[in-house]
Design a protein around this motif. Structure first.
Motif: not given
Length: 368
Positions: A228-243
Protein backbone atom coordinates in the motif's frame (compact mmCIF):
# COMPACT_ATOMS: atom_id res chain seq x y z
CA UNK A 1 44.12 -18.50 -26.80
CA UNK A 2 44.86 -17.72 -30.44
CA UNK A 3 45.53 -20.88 -32.45
CA UNK A 4 47.84 -20.81 -35.46
CA UNK A 5 45.68 -22.56 -38.05
CA UNK A 6 46.61 -23.62 -41.57
CA UNK A 7 44.45 -24.47 -44.57
CA UNK A 8 44.86 -27.54 -46.79
CA UNK A 9 47.15 -25.90 -49.37
CA UNK A 10 49.45 -24.46 -46.71
CA UNK A 11 49.76 -27.83 -45.00
CA UNK A 12 50.64 -29.60 -48.26
CA UNK A 13 53.17 -26.90 -49.27
CA UNK A 14 54.84 -26.99 -45.83
CA UNK A 15 55.14 -30.80 -45.95
CA UNK A 16 56.51 -30.71 -49.50
CA UNK A 17 59.10 -28.09 -48.55
CA UNK A 18 60.18 -30.13 -45.52
CA UNK A 19 60.54 -33.35 -47.59
CA UNK A 20 62.47 -31.62 -50.38
CA UNK A 21 64.74 -29.84 -47.87
CA UNK A 22 65.71 -33.20 -46.35
CA UNK A 23 66.68 -34.84 -49.66
CA UNK A 24 69.80 -34.27 -51.74
CA UNK A 25 68.02 -35.05 -55.05
CA UNK A 26 64.87 -33.61 -56.64
CA UNK A 27 61.66 -35.28 -55.38
CA UNK A 28 58.72 -35.91 -57.70
CA UNK A 29 55.75 -34.09 -56.12
CA UNK A 30 53.69 -33.60 -59.25
CA UNK A 31 49.94 -34.15 -59.12
CA UNK A 32 49.24 -37.89 -59.13
CA UNK A 33 52.61 -38.94 -57.73
CA UNK A 34 52.71 -41.39 -54.82
CA UNK A 35 54.49 -39.00 -52.46
CA UNK A 36 52.11 -36.13 -53.36
CA UNK A 37 49.15 -38.39 -52.54
CA UNK A 38 50.70 -39.32 -49.18
CA UNK A 39 51.28 -35.65 -48.29
CA UNK A 40 47.69 -34.70 -49.23
CA UNK A 41 46.33 -37.59 -47.14
CA UNK A 42 48.40 -36.42 -44.18
CA UNK A 43 47.14 -32.84 -44.69
CA UNK A 44 43.55 -34.08 -44.57
CA UNK A 45 44.22 -35.78 -41.24
CA UNK A 46 45.87 -32.59 -39.95
CA UNK A 47 42.75 -30.56 -40.91
CA UNK A 48 40.57 -33.02 -39.01
CA UNK A 49 42.80 -32.71 -35.94
CA UNK A 50 42.60 -28.91 -36.20
CA UNK A 51 38.80 -29.18 -36.24
CA UNK A 52 38.82 -31.34 -33.11
CA UNK A 53 41.07 -28.83 -31.34
CA UNK A 54 38.68 -26.00 -32.22
CA UNK A 55 35.75 -27.99 -30.90
CA UNK A 56 37.52 -28.72 -27.63
CA UNK A 57 38.53 -25.06 -27.27
CA UNK A 58 34.96 -23.86 -27.89
CA UNK A 59 33.56 -26.20 -25.25
CA UNK A 60 36.01 -25.06 -22.55
CA UNK A 61 34.38 -21.60 -22.34
CA UNK A 62 30.70 -20.73 -21.97
CA UNK A 63 31.04 -17.77 -24.34
CA UNK A 64 31.77 -20.15 -27.23
CA UNK A 65 29.73 -23.18 -26.15
CA UNK A 66 26.38 -23.73 -27.86
CA UNK A 67 23.32 -25.93 -27.34
CA UNK A 68 23.89 -29.03 -25.23
CA UNK A 69 27.50 -27.99 -24.50
CA UNK A 70 26.27 -24.71 -22.96
CA UNK A 71 23.70 -26.68 -20.94
CA UNK A 72 26.30 -29.05 -19.51
CA UNK A 73 28.63 -26.10 -18.81
CA UNK A 74 26.14 -24.25 -16.58
CA UNK A 75 24.81 -27.45 -15.00
CA UNK A 76 28.16 -27.84 -13.24
CA UNK A 77 27.21 -24.68 -11.32
CA UNK A 78 23.65 -25.77 -10.52
CA UNK A 79 22.00 -23.77 -13.31
CA UNK A 80 19.72 -24.90 -16.12
CA UNK A 81 18.33 -23.40 -19.30
CA UNK A 82 14.81 -22.01 -18.87
CA UNK A 83 12.42 -24.26 -20.83
CA UNK A 84 9.92 -23.35 -23.52
CA UNK A 85 6.40 -22.53 -22.34
CA UNK A 86 3.01 -23.42 -23.77
CA UNK A 87 0.63 -20.90 -25.28
CA UNK A 88 -2.89 -20.71 -23.89
CA UNK A 89 -6.16 -18.98 -24.63
CA UNK A 90 -9.91 -19.37 -24.92
CA UNK A 91 -11.99 -21.08 -27.57
CA UNK A 92 -15.74 -20.92 -28.12
CA UNK A 93 -17.48 -24.27 -28.62
CA UNK A 94 -20.91 -24.04 -30.24
CA UNK A 95 -23.84 -26.23 -31.27
CA UNK A 96 -26.04 -26.00 -34.37
CA UNK A 97 -29.05 -27.20 -32.37
CA UNK A 98 -28.55 -26.12 -28.73
CA UNK A 99 -32.16 -26.75 -27.75
CA UNK A 100 -31.92 -30.50 -28.30
CA UNK A 101 -29.22 -31.37 -25.78
CA UNK A 102 -26.46 -30.02 -23.58
CA UNK A 103 -22.79 -30.90 -23.70
CA UNK A 104 -19.93 -31.79 -21.37
CA UNK A 105 -16.42 -30.82 -22.41
CA UNK A 106 -13.85 -32.85 -20.44
CA UNK A 107 -10.25 -31.98 -19.64
CA UNK A 108 -7.94 -33.15 -22.41
CA UNK A 109 -10.44 -32.74 -25.25
CA UNK A 110 -8.51 -31.39 -28.22
CA UNK A 111 -9.04 -28.70 -30.82
CA UNK A 112 -6.66 -27.75 -33.60
CA UNK A 113 -5.91 -25.47 -36.51
CA UNK A 114 -7.18 -26.35 -39.98
CA UNK A 115 -3.71 -27.39 -41.19
CA UNK A 116 -3.26 -29.60 -38.09
CA UNK A 117 0.05 -27.89 -37.31
CA UNK A 118 -1.07 -26.85 -33.82
CA UNK A 119 -3.17 -28.80 -31.33
CA UNK A 120 -4.62 -27.56 -28.04
CA UNK A 121 -6.09 -29.42 -25.07
CA UNK A 122 -8.87 -28.29 -22.75
CA UNK A 123 -7.66 -27.40 -19.24
CA UNK A 124 -9.33 -26.46 -15.95
CA UNK A 125 -12.41 -28.47 -16.94
CA UNK A 126 -14.81 -30.03 -17.17
CA UNK A 127 -17.05 -27.40 -18.81
CA UNK A 128 -20.78 -27.67 -19.45
CA UNK A 129 -23.09 -26.23 -22.10
CA UNK A 130 -26.64 -26.18 -20.80
CA UNK A 131 -29.61 -27.04 -22.99
CA UNK A 132 -30.73 -23.94 -24.86
CA UNK A 133 -27.33 -22.24 -24.56
CA UNK A 134 -25.67 -21.96 -27.97
CA UNK A 135 -22.01 -21.91 -26.93
CA UNK A 136 -19.53 -22.17 -24.09
CA UNK A 137 -16.06 -20.63 -23.66
CA UNK A 138 -13.31 -22.96 -22.43
CA UNK A 139 -9.63 -22.61 -21.57
CA UNK A 140 -7.13 -24.49 -23.74
CA UNK A 141 -3.37 -24.97 -23.72
CA UNK A 142 -1.00 -25.82 -26.55
CA UNK A 143 0.09 -29.44 -26.75
CA UNK A 144 3.61 -28.36 -27.68
CA UNK A 145 5.56 -25.59 -26.00
CA UNK A 146 6.99 -22.79 -28.11
CA UNK A 147 6.21 -19.63 -30.06
CA UNK A 148 4.22 -21.54 -32.69
CA UNK A 149 1.33 -21.85 -30.24
CA UNK A 150 0.76 -18.07 -30.28
CA UNK A 151 -1.78 -18.31 -33.08
CA UNK A 152 -3.97 -15.52 -34.43
CA UNK A 153 -7.70 -15.17 -33.78
CA UNK A 154 -9.86 -17.54 -35.81
CA UNK A 155 -7.05 -20.03 -36.43
CA UNK A 156 -8.56 -22.78 -34.27
CA UNK A 157 -11.52 -24.15 -36.23
CA UNK A 158 -11.36 -27.98 -36.08
CA UNK A 159 -12.48 -30.30 -33.30
CA UNK A 160 -9.78 -32.83 -32.58
CA UNK A 161 -12.02 -34.78 -30.22
CA UNK A 162 -15.64 -35.59 -31.04
CA UNK A 163 -17.85 -34.07 -28.34
CA UNK A 164 -21.55 -34.83 -28.25
CA UNK A 165 -23.51 -31.60 -28.47
CA UNK A 166 -20.63 -29.56 -29.89
CA UNK A 167 -20.36 -28.87 -33.63
CA UNK A 168 -17.97 -25.94 -34.14
CA UNK A 169 -15.00 -24.30 -32.49
CA UNK A 170 -13.25 -20.96 -32.94
CA UNK A 171 -10.93 -18.67 -31.00
CA UNK A 172 -12.13 -15.07 -30.96
CA UNK A 173 -8.80 -13.80 -29.62
CA UNK A 174 -5.19 -14.61 -30.35
CA UNK A 175 -3.34 -17.00 -28.02
CA UNK A 176 -0.35 -15.88 -25.98
CA UNK A 177 2.19 -17.16 -23.50
CA UNK A 178 4.09 -19.50 -25.82
CA UNK A 179 7.83 -18.97 -25.61
CA UNK A 180 10.83 -20.80 -27.04
CA UNK A 181 13.47 -22.23 -24.73
CA UNK A 182 16.02 -19.75 -23.42
CA UNK A 183 18.59 -18.88 -26.07
CA UNK A 184 22.32 -19.45 -25.67
CA UNK A 185 22.88 -15.67 -25.48
CA UNK A 186 20.24 -15.23 -22.76
CA UNK A 187 21.65 -18.20 -20.83
CA UNK A 188 25.15 -16.70 -20.91
CA UNK A 189 23.84 -13.34 -19.71
CA UNK A 190 21.90 -14.94 -16.85
CA UNK A 191 24.92 -17.04 -15.88
CA UNK A 192 27.00 -13.87 -15.53
CA UNK A 193 24.37 -12.45 -13.17
CA UNK A 194 24.25 -15.77 -11.32
CA UNK A 195 27.99 -15.70 -10.63
CA UNK A 196 28.04 -12.00 -9.73
CA UNK A 197 25.26 -12.36 -7.13
CA UNK A 198 26.23 -15.55 -5.29
CA UNK A 199 27.63 -13.74 -2.25
CA UNK A 200 25.23 -10.79 -2.37
CA UNK A 201 21.72 -9.95 -1.22
CA UNK A 202 21.22 -6.99 -3.54
CA UNK A 203 18.55 -5.87 -5.98
CA UNK A 204 20.55 -7.58 -8.71
CA UNK A 205 20.48 -10.85 -6.76
CA UNK A 206 16.72 -10.57 -6.25
CA UNK A 207 16.34 -9.75 -9.94
CA UNK A 208 18.23 -12.89 -10.85
CA UNK A 209 15.93 -14.95 -8.60
CA UNK A 210 12.87 -13.53 -10.39
CA UNK A 211 14.35 -13.99 -13.87
CA UNK A 212 15.09 -17.65 -13.11
CA UNK A 213 11.45 -18.48 -12.44
CA UNK A 214 10.19 -17.95 -15.99
CA UNK A 215 11.25 -16.20 -19.16
CA UNK A 216 10.24 -12.62 -20.00
CA UNK A 217 9.08 -11.58 -16.54
CA UNK A 218 9.19 -7.86 -15.82
CA UNK A 219 9.25 -6.46 -12.32
CA UNK A 220 9.94 -3.55 -9.99
CA UNK A 221 11.42 -3.78 -6.49
CA UNK A 222 10.26 -1.33 -3.81
CA UNK A 223 12.28 -1.22 -0.60
CA UNK A 224 11.11 -0.44 2.92
CA UNK A 225 7.43 -0.13 2.17
CA UNK A 226 4.32 -2.27 1.98
CA UNK A 227 2.14 -3.00 -1.02
CA UNK A 228 0.00 0.00 0.00
CA UNK A 229 3.04 2.28 -0.03
CA UNK A 230 3.20 2.57 3.77
CA UNK A 231 6.78 2.79 5.14
CA UNK A 232 7.90 -0.54 6.62
CA UNK A 233 11.65 -0.92 7.29
CA UNK A 234 13.03 -4.25 6.11
CA UNK A 235 10.16 -5.11 3.76
CA UNK A 236 10.83 -5.69 0.07
CA UNK A 237 7.73 -5.38 -2.09
CA UNK A 238 8.00 -6.82 -5.62
CA UNK A 239 5.53 -6.28 -8.47
CA UNK A 240 5.79 -8.95 -11.18
CA UNK A 241 4.14 -9.39 -14.57
CA UNK A 242 4.37 -12.20 -17.13
CA UNK A 243 3.17 -10.03 -20.02
CA UNK A 244 -0.52 -10.68 -19.44
CA UNK A 245 -1.06 -7.94 -16.86
CA UNK A 246 -2.71 -10.55 -14.64
CA UNK A 247 -0.13 -13.19 -13.66
CA UNK A 248 -1.66 -16.28 -12.00
CA UNK A 249 -1.38 -16.85 -8.26
CA UNK A 250 0.77 -19.92 -8.92
CA UNK A 251 3.40 -17.77 -10.65
CA UNK A 252 3.39 -15.20 -7.84
CA UNK A 253 3.93 -18.04 -5.37
CA UNK A 254 6.92 -19.33 -7.34
CA UNK A 255 8.42 -15.83 -7.45
CA UNK A 256 7.88 -15.41 -3.70
CA UNK A 257 9.63 -18.72 -3.01
CA UNK A 258 12.59 -17.76 -5.23
CA UNK A 259 12.90 -14.37 -3.53
CA UNK A 260 12.66 -15.91 -0.07
CA UNK A 261 15.72 -18.04 -0.87
CA UNK A 262 17.70 -14.95 -1.95
CA UNK A 263 16.51 -12.25 0.46
CA UNK A 264 18.77 -10.78 3.16
CA UNK A 265 18.37 -12.09 6.71
CA UNK A 266 16.04 -9.89 8.76
CA UNK A 267 13.91 -8.78 5.84
CA UNK A 268 10.48 -9.77 4.59
CA UNK A 269 9.19 -10.23 1.06
CA UNK A 270 5.80 -9.47 -0.47
CA UNK A 271 4.88 -10.15 -4.08
CA UNK A 272 1.94 -8.79 -6.03
CA UNK A 273 0.56 -8.48 -9.54
CA UNK A 274 0.71 -5.03 -11.15
CA UNK A 275 -2.11 -2.53 -11.43
CA UNK A 276 -3.21 -2.64 -15.06
CA UNK A 277 -3.67 0.72 -16.80
CA UNK A 278 -5.75 0.29 -19.93
CA UNK A 279 -4.69 2.30 -22.97
CA UNK A 280 -7.66 3.22 -25.17
CA UNK A 281 -6.63 4.76 -28.48
CA UNK A 282 -8.43 6.75 -31.13
CA UNK A 283 -6.43 7.19 -34.34
CA UNK A 284 -7.25 9.02 -37.56
CA UNK A 285 -5.12 8.03 -40.58
CA UNK A 286 -4.95 9.71 -43.97
CA UNK A 287 -4.60 7.12 -46.74
CA UNK A 288 -4.40 7.17 -50.51
CA UNK A 289 -7.58 5.91 -52.15
CA UNK A 290 -5.66 3.14 -53.95
CA UNK A 291 -4.52 1.27 -50.81
CA UNK A 292 -6.22 -1.65 -49.10
CA UNK A 293 -7.78 0.14 -46.15
CA UNK A 294 -8.59 -3.03 -44.19
CA UNK A 295 -5.05 -4.36 -44.54
CA UNK A 296 -3.42 -1.08 -43.47
CA UNK A 297 -5.82 -0.71 -40.55
CA UNK A 298 -5.06 -4.24 -39.36
CA UNK A 299 -1.29 -3.67 -39.59
CA UNK A 300 -1.48 -0.41 -37.64
CA UNK A 301 -3.71 -2.03 -35.01
CA UNK A 302 -1.26 -4.95 -34.62
CA UNK A 303 1.73 -2.62 -34.32
CA UNK A 304 0.05 -0.55 -31.60
CA UNK A 305 -1.18 -3.57 -29.62
CA UNK A 306 2.19 -5.38 -29.80
CA UNK A 307 4.11 -2.30 -28.65
CA UNK A 308 1.79 -1.50 -25.76
CA UNK A 309 1.52 -5.08 -24.52
CA UNK A 310 5.33 -5.44 -24.57
CA UNK A 311 5.78 -2.67 -22.00
CA UNK A 312 7.12 -3.91 -18.69
CA UNK A 313 6.16 -3.11 -15.11
CA UNK A 314 6.77 0.55 -14.34
CA UNK A 315 7.33 1.58 -17.96
CA UNK A 316 5.58 4.58 -19.46
CA UNK A 317 3.53 4.59 -22.65
CA UNK A 318 4.77 7.73 -24.37
CA UNK A 319 2.10 9.57 -26.32
CA UNK A 320 4.70 10.92 -28.74
CA UNK A 321 5.69 7.37 -29.71
CA UNK A 322 2.27 6.42 -31.08
CA UNK A 323 2.39 8.36 -34.35
CA UNK A 324 5.76 6.80 -35.20
CA UNK A 325 4.31 3.32 -34.68
CA UNK A 326 1.53 4.10 -37.16
CA UNK A 327 3.98 5.31 -39.79
CA UNK A 328 6.30 2.34 -39.29
CA UNK A 329 3.46 -0.19 -39.51
CA UNK A 330 2.78 0.45 -43.20
CA UNK A 331 4.35 2.70 -45.80
CA UNK A 332 0.87 3.56 -47.08
CA UNK A 333 0.18 5.71 -44.00
CA UNK A 334 0.65 9.20 -45.45
CA UNK A 335 -0.43 11.19 -42.43
CA UNK A 336 -1.54 10.61 -38.85
CA UNK A 337 -4.08 13.38 -38.47
CA UNK A 338 -5.15 12.80 -34.90
CA UNK A 339 -4.40 10.54 -31.91
CA UNK A 340 -5.89 10.50 -28.45
CA UNK A 341 -4.77 8.27 -25.58
CA UNK A 342 -7.51 7.72 -23.04
CA UNK A 343 -9.15 10.84 -24.41
CA UNK A 344 -6.08 13.05 -24.00
CA UNK A 345 -2.69 13.80 -25.50
CA UNK A 346 -0.61 12.69 -22.53
CA UNK A 347 1.56 9.79 -21.40
CA UNK A 348 0.17 7.08 -19.13
CA UNK A 349 1.92 4.66 -16.77
CA UNK A 350 5.34 4.99 -15.23
CA UNK A 351 4.32 4.18 -11.66
CA UNK A 352 6.38 1.47 -9.96
CA UNK A 353 3.44 -0.89 -9.50
CA UNK A 354 1.62 -0.36 -12.78
CA UNK A 355 1.71 -1.90 -16.22
CA UNK A 356 0.09 -0.55 -19.38
CA UNK A 357 -1.95 -2.86 -21.59
CA UNK A 358 -3.85 -2.21 -24.80
CA UNK A 359 -7.58 -1.58 -24.57
CA UNK A 360 -10.01 -0.60 -27.31
CA UNK A 361 -8.28 0.80 -30.40
CA UNK A 362 -10.47 2.74 -32.83
CA UNK A 363 -8.82 3.50 -36.18
CA UNK A 364 -10.59 5.84 -38.60
CA UNK A 365 -9.29 6.43 -42.12
CA UNK A 366 -9.80 9.44 -44.36
CA UNK A 367 -8.77 9.93 -48.01
CA UNK A 368 -5.93 12.25 -48.86
Amino acid sequence: MQLSLQNFSTLVNTMAATVQGSCASLIDLTVGSVLRAMLEASASVALWLQYLLLQVLSMTRLSTSIGADADSWVQDFGMARLPATQASGEVTLSSFNPASQGATIPDGATVRTSDASQSFGVVNGPYFRAVGVASVIVQVQAATAGLAGNIQSGAVNVLGTAISGIDTVTNLNAFSGGKSAETDAALRLRFTTYINTRSQATKQALGYAIASVQQQLTYTIQENETAAGIPMPGNIHVIVDDGSGNPPASLLALVAAALDAARPVGTSISVAAPIVLTAALNVVLALDASVDVDLVTAEVNTALVDYINALGVGQTLRFSRLAGLCYDADASVSNVQDISLNGAAADIGGQAGSVVRAGAIAIVTTPL
